[in-house]
Design a protein around this motif. Structure first.
Motif, short mmCIF file in Angstrom:
data_model
loop_
_atom_site.label_atom_id
_atom_site.label_comp_id
_atom_site.label_asym_id
_atom_site.label_seq_id
_atom_site.Cartn_x
_atom_site.Cartn_y
_atom_site.Cartn_z
N SER A 43 1.16 3.01 -0.51
CA SER A 43 -0.10 3.75 -0.38
C SER A 43 0.18 5.23 -0.20
O SER A 43 1.06 5.63 0.54
CB SER A 43 -0.88 3.23 0.83
OG SER A 43 -2.06 3.98 1.00
N SER A 45 -2.22 6.91 1.02
CA SER A 45 -3.10 7.19 2.16
C SER A 45 -3.06 6.03 3.15
O SER A 45 -4.06 5.37 3.40
CB SER A 45 -4.53 7.43 1.68
OG SER A 45 -4.98 6.32 0.92
N PRO A 46 -1.87 5.77 3.73
CA PRO A 46 -1.75 4.67 4.69
C PRO A 46 -2.60 4.96 5.93
O PRO A 46 -2.80 6.12 6.31
CB PRO A 46 -0.27 4.63 5.03
CG PRO A 46 0.24 5.99 4.70
CD PRO A 46 -0.62 6.51 3.58
N THR A 47 -3.12 3.90 6.55
CA THR A 47 -4.01 4.06 7.70
C THR A 47 -3.37 3.63 9.01
O THR A 47 -3.92 3.91 10.07
CB THR A 47 -5.31 3.27 7.48
OG1 THR A 47 -4.97 1.90 7.25
CG2 THR A 47 -6.09 3.82 6.30
N LYS A 78 -5.60 -0.05 -5.83
CA LYS A 78 -6.18 -1.21 -5.16
C LYS A 78 -5.61 -2.48 -5.77
O LYS A 78 -5.53 -2.62 -6.98
CB LYS A 78 -7.70 -1.22 -5.35
CG LYS A 78 -8.39 -0.06 -4.67
CD LYS A 78 -9.87 -0.10 -4.92
CE LYS A 78 -10.49 1.16 -4.36
NZ LYS A 78 -11.85 1.32 -4.80
N ASN A 98 -3.57 -5.41 0.47
CA ASN A 98 -4.16 -4.15 0.93
C ASN A 98 -3.68 -3.82 2.34
O ASN A 98 -3.37 -2.66 2.65
CB ASN A 98 -5.68 -4.25 0.87
CG ASN A 98 -6.33 -2.90 0.78
OD1 ASN A 98 -5.82 -1.99 0.12
ND2 ASN A 98 -7.46 -2.75 1.44
N ASN A 99 -3.62 -4.83 3.22
CA ASN A 99 -3.12 -4.62 4.58
C ASN A 99 -1.69 -4.10 4.55
O ASN A 99 -1.35 -3.17 5.30
CB ASN A 99 -3.16 -5.92 5.39
CG ASN A 99 -4.54 -6.32 5.81
OD1 ASN A 99 -5.47 -5.53 5.78
ND2 ASN A 99 -4.68 -7.57 6.21
N HIS A 102 -1.63 -0.39 3.10
CA HIS A 102 -2.17 0.60 4.04
C HIS A 102 -1.45 0.57 5.38
O HIS A 102 -1.66 1.43 6.22
CB HIS A 102 -3.67 0.42 4.21
CG HIS A 102 -4.42 0.86 3.00
ND1 HIS A 102 -4.51 2.18 2.61
CD2 HIS A 102 -5.08 0.16 2.06
CE1 HIS A 102 -5.19 2.27 1.50
NE2 HIS A 102 -5.55 1.05 1.13
#
Length: 136
Positions: A43, A45-47, A78, A98-99, A102
């Motif tokens: 990613s 834009s990792p969260t 995505k 996705n987990n 991110h």
């Protein structure tokens, strides 16, 4: 027939070695064939940063669903699932991928859509920690 201590130890060692061989073969850590292309995804834009235990749950979900024929591709950063035998998409495998993405993990996906490896991503971690600028 009564087993001696020596026999019990030998049986235990044989069982452990057999389990290790089965585990190694089941995780399929072998190298790809030369004609297979593997793409690495992380990613931009990792969260968050996933713990090893959290990541393992997602990895296990992906492995289980892949056995049922589900595959992944990444489109517009995505994960998108598909299955040749089923129509529609699989929310569970997409959420797991996705987990991981991110959560500062990178996925290696082969040309058939199979996730062959998931590991912590230093690049995503640096982005998350703000050490690197990302060009979009």
């Amino acid at each position: 027939m009564k087993l001696t201590t020596k026999s019990k130890i030998q049986a235990s060692i044989i069982a452990i070695v057999a389990f290790a061989i089965i585990f190694y073969m089941a995780t399929d850590n072998s190298a790809n064939s030369d004609n297979e292309t593997t793409h690495q995804w992380y990613s931009t834009s990792p969260t968050n940063i996933l713990s090893t235990d959290e990541a393992q749950v997602d990895i296990d979900n992906i492995k289980t669903l892949q056995k049922a024929g589900w595959r992944l591709l990444v489109q517009d950063n995505k994960p998108i699932s598909f299955n040749e035998d089923d129509s529609g998409r699989n929310e569970i495998i997409e959420k797991a991928a996705n987990n991981l993405l991110h959560g500062c993990y990178e996925l290696y996906i082969d040309s058939d859509g199979k996730v062959i490896k998931a590991k912590p991503s230093n690049k995503a971690r640096e982005i998350f920690e703000g050490k690197e600028e990302v060009d979009y």
